[in-house]
Scaffold this motif. Structure first.
Motif, PDB file in Angstrom:
ATOM      1  N   PRO A 112       0.765  -1.179   0.232  1.00 59.64           N
ATOM      2  CA  PRO A 112       0.085  -0.052   0.199  1.00 59.64           C
ATOM      3  C   PRO A 112       0.993   1.065   0.109  1.00 59.64           C
ATOM      4  N   SER A 113       0.466   2.345  -0.710  1.00 62.95           N
ATOM      5  CA  SER A 113       0.971   3.546  -0.703  1.00 62.95           C
ATOM      6  C   SER A 113       1.380   3.967   0.814  1.00 62.95           C
ATOM      7  N   GLY A 114       2.657   4.444   0.991  1.00 63.20           N
ATOM      8  CA  GLY A 114       3.118   4.869   2.079  1.00 63.20           C
ATOM      9  C   GLY A 114       3.663   3.829   3.330  1.00 63.20           C
ATOM     10  N   SER A 115       3.883   2.601   2.833  1.00 60.52           N
ATOM     11  CA  SER A 115       4.171   1.372   3.439  1.00 60.52           C
ATOM     12  C   SER A 115       5.788   1.207   3.534  1.00 60.52           C
ATOM     13  N   GLY A 116       6.621   2.335   2.618  1.00 58.20           N
ATOM     14  CA  GLY A 116       7.995   2.264   2.643  1.00 58.20           C
ATOM     15  C   GLY A 116       8.711   1.438   1.582  1.00 58.20           C
ATOM     16  N   PRO A 130       2.834  -1.417   9.846  1.00 56.84           N
ATOM     17  CA  PRO A 130       2.408  -2.004  10.948  1.00 56.84           C
ATOM     18  C   PRO A 130       1.061  -2.324  11.430  1.00 56.84           C
ATOM     19  N   SER A 131       0.290  -0.892  10.888  1.00 55.32           N
ATOM     20  CA  SER A 131      -0.930  -1.033  11.021  1.00 55.32           C
ATOM     21  C   SER A 131      -1.507   0.168  10.038  1.00 55.32           C
ATOM     22  N   ILE A 132      -3.019   0.036   9.905  1.00 59.08           N
ATOM     23  CA  ILE A 132      -3.406   1.049   9.095  1.00 59.08           C
ATOM     24  C   ILE A 132      -3.389   2.446   9.698  1.00 59.08           C
ATOM     25  N   GLU A 133      -3.525   2.541  11.035  1.00 59.01           N
ATOM     26  CA  GLU A 133      -3.383   3.801  11.714  1.00 59.01           C
ATOM     27  C   GLU A 133      -2.019   4.412  11.485  1.00 59.01           C
ATOM     28  N   GLU A 134      -0.816   3.535  11.369  1.00 60.98           N
ATOM     29  CA  GLU A 134       0.445   3.946  11.205  1.00 60.98           C
ATOM     30  C   GLU A 134       0.665   4.332   9.834  1.00 60.98           C
ATOM     31  N   LEU A 135       0.089   3.777   8.819  1.00 64.44           N
ATOM     32  CA  LEU A 135       0.060   3.837   7.435  1.00 64.44           C
ATOM     33  C   LEU A 135      -0.423   5.533   7.158  1.00 64.44           C
ATOM     34  N   GLU A 136      -1.680   5.607   7.798  1.00 63.49           N
ATOM     35  CA  GLU A 136      -2.289   7.014   7.573  1.00 63.49           C
ATOM     36  C   GLU A 136      -1.352   8.318   8.326  1.00 63.49           C
ATOM     37  N   ARG A 137      -0.783   7.825   9.511  1.00 67.55           N
ATOM     38  CA  ARG A 137       0.077   8.719  10.007  1.00 67.55           C
ATOM     39  C   ARG A 137       1.323   9.024   9.116  1.00 67.55           C
ATOM     40  N   ARG A 138       1.652   8.076   8.566  1.00 72.83           N
ATOM     41  CA  ARG A 138       3.011   8.337   7.553  1.00 72.83           C
ATOM     42  C   ARG A 138       2.532   9.136   6.315  1.00 72.83           C
ATOM     43  N   THR A 150      -5.296  -7.541   1.626  1.00 70.00           N
ATOM     44  CA  THR A 150      -5.772  -8.841   1.486  1.00 70.00           C
ATOM     45  C   THR A 150      -4.963  -9.739   0.606  1.00 70.00           C
ATOM     46  N   PHE A 151      -4.195  -9.165  -0.088  1.00 69.93           N
ATOM     47  CA  PHE A 151      -3.157  -9.664  -1.258  1.00 69.93           C
ATOM     48  C   PHE A 151      -1.814 -10.345  -0.658  1.00 69.93           C
ATOM     49  N   ALA A 152      -1.463  -9.944   0.635  1.00 70.03           N
ATOM     50  CA  ALA A 152      -0.451 -10.326   1.288  1.00 70.03           C
ATOM     51  C   ALA A 152       0.019 -11.635   1.198  1.00 70.03           C
ATOM     52  N   PRO A 153      -1.034 -12.515   1.546  1.00 67.32           N
ATOM     53  CA  PRO A 153      -0.676 -13.978   1.361  1.00 67.32           C
ATOM     54  C   PRO A 153      -0.316 -14.473   0.156  1.00 67.32           C
ATOM     55  N   GLN A 154      -0.490 -13.881  -1.028  1.00 69.21           N
ATOM     56  CA  GLN A 154      -0.510 -14.482  -2.212  1.00 69.21           C
ATOM     57  C   GLN A 154       1.094 -14.146  -2.591  1.00 69.21           C
ATOM     58  N   PHE A 155       2.001 -13.208  -1.755  1.00 69.24           N
ATOM     59  CA  PHE A 155       3.319 -13.132  -1.944  1.00 69.24           C
ATOM     60  C   PHE A 155       4.149 -13.993  -1.292  1.00 69.24           C
ATOM     61  N   ASP A 156       5.518 -14.339  -1.655  1.00 72.55           N
ATOM     62  CA  ASP A 156       6.478 -15.194  -1.234  1.00 72.55           C
ATOM     63  C   ASP A 156       6.788 -14.730   0.038  1.00 72.55           C
ATOM     64  N   VAL A 157       7.094 -13.464   0.475  1.00 78.87           N
ATOM     65  CA  VAL A 157       7.685 -13.021   1.874  1.00 78.87           C
ATOM     66  C   VAL A 157       6.686 -11.761   2.050  1.00 78.87           C
ATOM     67  N   VAL A 158       6.494 -11.651   3.049  1.00 79.45           N
ATOM     68  CA  VAL A 158       5.803 -10.548   3.703  1.00 79.45           C
ATOM     69  C   VAL A 158       6.752  -9.469   4.686  1.00 79.45           C
ATOM     70  N   ILE A 159       7.029  -8.526   4.555  1.00 80.00           N
ATOM     71  CA  ILE A 159       7.843  -7.832   5.492  1.00 80.00           C
ATOM     72  C   ILE A 159       7.192  -6.653   5.875  1.00 80.00           C
ATOM     73  N   VAL A 160       7.004  -6.653   7.614  1.00 75.40           N
ATOM     74  CA  VAL A 160       6.568  -5.636   7.883  1.00 75.40           C
ATOM     75  C   VAL A 160       7.387  -4.521   8.331  1.00 75.40           C
ATOM     76  N   ASN A 161       7.090  -3.435   7.789  1.00 74.69           N
ATOM     77  CA  ASN A 161       7.940  -2.102   8.074  1.00 74.69           C
ATOM     78  C   ASN A 161       7.435  -1.550   9.046  1.00 74.69           C
ATOM     79  N   ASP A 162       7.931  -1.673  10.398  1.00 74.65           N
ATOM     80  CA  ASP A 162       7.675  -1.158  11.423  1.00 74.65           C
ATOM     81  C   ASP A 162       8.712  -0.240  11.843  1.00 74.65           C
ATOM     82  N   VAL A 163      10.002  -0.714  11.611  1.00 67.64           N
ATOM     83  CA  VAL A 163      11.302   0.095  11.897  1.00 67.64           C
ATOM     84  C   VAL A 163      11.986  -0.183  10.468  1.00 67.64           C
TER      85      VAL A 163
END
Length: 189
Positions: free
Chosen positions: A11-15, A126-134, A158-171
């Motif tokens: 999603p836009s803003g995820s890094g 890390p969350s929709i709220e953090e995405l909005e803040r970014r 909802t598409f994340a499970p279709q990818f080989d790797v999911v990386i949560v960009n918290d830090v």
């Protein structure tokens, strides 16, 4: 040796773009960014074949009919964006690893086309709220556009499970290192 494909969606803003740019700074990965095609007119100093391959809408549609695209989307009426197969194949045949920064549907389509020759990575906030803040802190979008991007993010997640790797960009630094380690393993570098 033929190159491989590295697909990044988020999603836009995820890094995602920040992480991709970090990876492109590692010459040992032999990565080259995939240049998309578009039917929109060049903006400012954009050059054909550098920022985009600029096609007319009718040329774009003809090439869709010919099956020339790995993926494409009509963003709004008559305005298309897509990835030309021939451009990617040229880079792969030259031994370069091609990086895609694409929407979730495009990412899934490219992965389906290349199979094990591609690694698909989903960069998740890390969350929709953090995405909005970014998005707010980025200061590039109107309130209305931010609301649209946040709403779309729920669908994209909802598409994340279709990818080989999911990386949560918290830090960011941690996410960059995880992406680098994942790409190195995939490329055997």
């Amino acid at each position: 040796m033929k190159g491989r494909c590295l697909i990044f969606s988020a999603p836009s803003g995820s890094g995602k773009s920040t992480i991709v740019n970090f990876l492109l700074q590692h010459p040992e990965l032999k990565m080259e960014f995939s240049v998309s095609a578009t039917s929109r007119a060049p903006r400012g100093s954009e050059r054909d074949g550098v920022e985009y391959f600029f096609l007319t809408a009718s040329e774009f549609r003809r090439r869709i009919e010919n099956g020339d695209f790995l993926e494409y989307e009509e963003v709004y009426s008559g305005c298309y964006y897509g990835t030309l197969k021939e451009q990617v194949e040229k880079r792969l045949d030259a031994g370069m690893n091609v990086v895609f920064d694409v929407d979730v549907k495009g990412g899934c389509n490219i992965k389906k086309y290349f199979g094990d020759g591609a690694l698909s990575m989903f960069i998740q906030p890390p969350s929709i709220e953090e995405l909005e803040r970014r998005l707010i802190n980025r200061g590039t979008d109107s309130e209305e556009m931010i609301a649209r991007r946040v709403a779309k993010a729920g669908y994209e997640l909802t598409f994340a499970p279709q990818f080989d790797v999911v990386i949560v960009n918290d830090v960011l630094e941690t996410a960059q290192q995880e992406a680098l380690d994942t790409v190195r393993r995939f490329l055997n570098v």
